[in-house]
Design a protein around this motif. Structure first.
Motif, mmCIF file in Angstrom:
data_model
loop_
_atom_site.group_PDB
_atom_site.id
_atom_site.type_symbol
_atom_site.label_atom_id
_atom_site.label_comp_id
_atom_site.label_asym_id
_atom_site.label_seq_id
_atom_site.Cartn_x
_atom_site.Cartn_y
_atom_site.Cartn_z
ATOM 1 N N ASP A 73 135.133 -0.945 28.901
ATOM 2 C CA ASP A 73 136.009 -1.407 27.829
ATOM 3 C C ASP A 73 137.380 -0.830 28.154
ATOM 4 O O ASP A 73 137.676 0.328 27.846
ATOM 5 N N TRP A 74 138.216 -1.638 28.809
ATOM 6 C CA TRP A 74 139.463 -1.120 29.343
ATOM 7 C C TRP A 74 140.422 -0.640 28.254
ATOM 8 O O TRP A 74 141.104 0.385 28.416
ATOM 9 N N LYS A 75 140.478 -1.357 27.134
ATOM 10 C CA LYS A 75 141.405 -0.968 26.070
ATOM 11 C C LYS A 75 141.013 0.368 25.442
ATOM 12 O O LYS A 75 141.863 1.204 25.150
ATOM 13 N N ALA A 76 139.725 0.561 25.230
ATOM 14 C CA ALA A 76 139.256 1.795 24.598
ATOM 15 C C ALA A 76 139.106 2.939 25.594
ATOM 16 O O ALA A 76 138.979 4.099 25.192
ATOM 17 N N GLY A 77 139.096 2.624 26.889
ATOM 18 C CA GLY A 77 138.911 3.655 27.901
ATOM 19 C C GLY A 77 137.491 4.189 27.951
ATOM 20 O O GLY A 77 137.265 5.336 28.337
ATOM 21 N N THR A 78 136.533 3.350 27.576
ATOM 22 C CA THR A 78 135.127 3.760 27.551
ATOM 23 C C THR A 78 134.303 2.778 28.385
ATOM 24 O O THR A 78 134.822 1.807 28.927
ATOM 25 N N GLY A 79 133.006 3.036 28.444
ATOM 26 C CA GLY A 79 132.151 2.142 29.209
ATOM 27 C C GLY A 79 130.677 2.409 28.983
ATOM 28 O O GLY A 79 130.289 3.413 28.387
ATOM 29 N N LYS A 80 129.863 1.485 29.468
ATOM 30 C CA LYS A 80 128.408 1.578 29.370
ATOM 31 C C LYS A 80 127.796 1.295 30.746
ATOM 32 O O LYS A 80 128.461 0.827 31.669
ATOM 33 N N LEU A 81 126.491 1.568 30.836
ATOM 34 C CA LEU A 81 125.699 1.213 32.006
ATOM 35 C C LEU A 81 124.476 0.441 31.551
ATOM 36 O O LEU A 81 123.850 0.799 30.544
ATOM 37 N N TRP A 82 124.128 -0.601 32.317
ATOM 38 C CA TRP A 82 122.991 -1.443 31.962
ATOM 39 C C TRP A 82 122.039 -1.586 33.146
ATOM 40 O O TRP A 82 122.461 -1.601 34.304
ATOM 41 N N LEU A 83 120.771 -1.717 32.815
ATOM 42 C CA LEU A 83 119.718 -2.037 33.777
ATOM 43 C C LEU A 83 119.216 -3.439 33.475
ATOM 44 O O LEU A 83 118.941 -3.769 32.313
ATOM 45 N N ILE A 84 119.117 -4.283 34.496
ATOM 46 C CA ILE A 84 118.571 -5.629 34.331
ATOM 47 C C ILE A 84 117.355 -5.752 35.238
ATOM 48 O O ILE A 84 117.473 -5.677 36.471
ATOM 49 N N LYS A 85 116.186 -5.924 34.642
ATOM 50 C CA LYS A 85 114.940 -5.995 35.407
ATOM 51 C C LYS A 85 114.743 -7.396 35.989
ATOM 52 O O LYS A 85 115.396 -8.359 35.560
#
Length: 296
Positions: A147-159
């Motif tokens: 999330d470029w505006k908030a300066g945050t991020g997540k990680l996802w796993l796709i099986k």
């Protein structure tokens, strides 16, 4: 000769060798692949199939995927549906292509001939699936999600069945991502924070034991790939270089490119020892000879 003098001479010799190696590395020749501005500023991806064809997104216009043959022929390989725009690309063991659509929270799966673009996974809770990595052991996909505006991020796993699992949230601006050649570790870059993290991958694909792998200064970080020895090649967006890090996180080399905004990279060529880099400011790919083949 005293022991101290002998040690000093050895250290001087070692330093001289290191300086010579760095000088040689700094003089690597960088070439262009395709004319400038063949792609939009959104050039990303990129990935290489088992036949040596190179693919990158946003060829001529947004929403397309380009195929570049080993002989240099280039054309539109696939067009994503609707308003979708691709970012990271990875190939599965059966030659299927996975593409992250950062606009509509999708992962697409494309057959070998590029004629069938199928929705593989959709997750509204994603900010934007960005770069992808794939495990060499079980085919699990990993997606960075900034999330470029908030300066945050997540990680996802796709099986492999398309199930999407949230691995981590409230991170920095997660961007470049890669799995080690043995499938045991996941590398994730936080672009705005200039931090590169290393996780251990558990048997079910989830993550544990987050460790700081390397810190940078001054310029951003983007896509990355490992070679077969586990060295990590990483694009320094804004600095115009590719850095090579050892499996223990030490900086081995920094290669100056022609442009200033490398967005991602892949290995290709006959022996997979050519490193191809997508350049956002030049709208083309640059490449140089690597010392070892890429892991994919």
């Amino acid at each position: 000769m005293s022991l101290i003098h002998c040690i000093m001479q050895k250290n001087i010799l070692l330093l001289t060798c290191l300086l010579w190696l760095n000088l040689c590395h700094a003089q690597r020749t960088v070439h262009d692949l395709l004319p400038e501005h063949s792609f939009t500023e959104g050039i990303e991806g990129p990935a290489t199939d088992c036949k040596g064809n190179i693919y990158a997104v946003n060829y001529q216009r947004q929403g397309t995927i380009c195929k570049i043959t080993p002989t240099g022929e280039h054309s539109v390989y696939a067009i994503l549906p609707g308003t979708s725009v691709g970012n990271g690309i990875r190939f599965g063991k059966k030659g299927e292509m996975y593409v992250a659509d950062y606009v509509n929270h999708n992962i697409f799966k494309i057959t070998r001939n590029g004629k069938k673009v199928k929705l593989f996974a959709h997750e509204p809770a994603m900010n934007q699936p960005n770069d992808l990595a794939i495990s060499p052991t079980n085919g699990y996909l990993y997606a960075s999600d900034p999330d470029w505006k908030a300066g945050t991020g997540k990680l996802w796993l796709i099986k492999p069945n398309g199930e999407v699992i949230l691995l981590a949230e409230n991170l920095g601006t997660t961007n470049g991502i890669e799995v080690s050649p043995d499938g045991k570790h996941l590398y994730v870059g936080e672009s705005a924070q200039l931090k590169l993290w290393k996780y251990d991958i558990l048997e079910d694909g989830t993550l544990t034991n987050k460790q700081l792998f390397h810190s940078f200064e001054g310029y951003g970080m983007d896509g990355m790939r490992c070679d077969i020895n586990g060295n990590l090649y990483l694009a320094r967006y804004g600095k115009g270089t590719v850095v090579i890090l050892s499996p223990d996180g030490h900086l081995l080399e920094e290669i100056r490119l022609k442009g200033n905004k490398p967005s991602n990279l892949t290995f290709g060529g006959k022996d997979r020892k050519t490193c191809y880099i997508t350049m956002a400011d030049r709208g083309c790919l640059e490449y140089f000879d690597a010392d070892f083949p890429g892991r994919e």
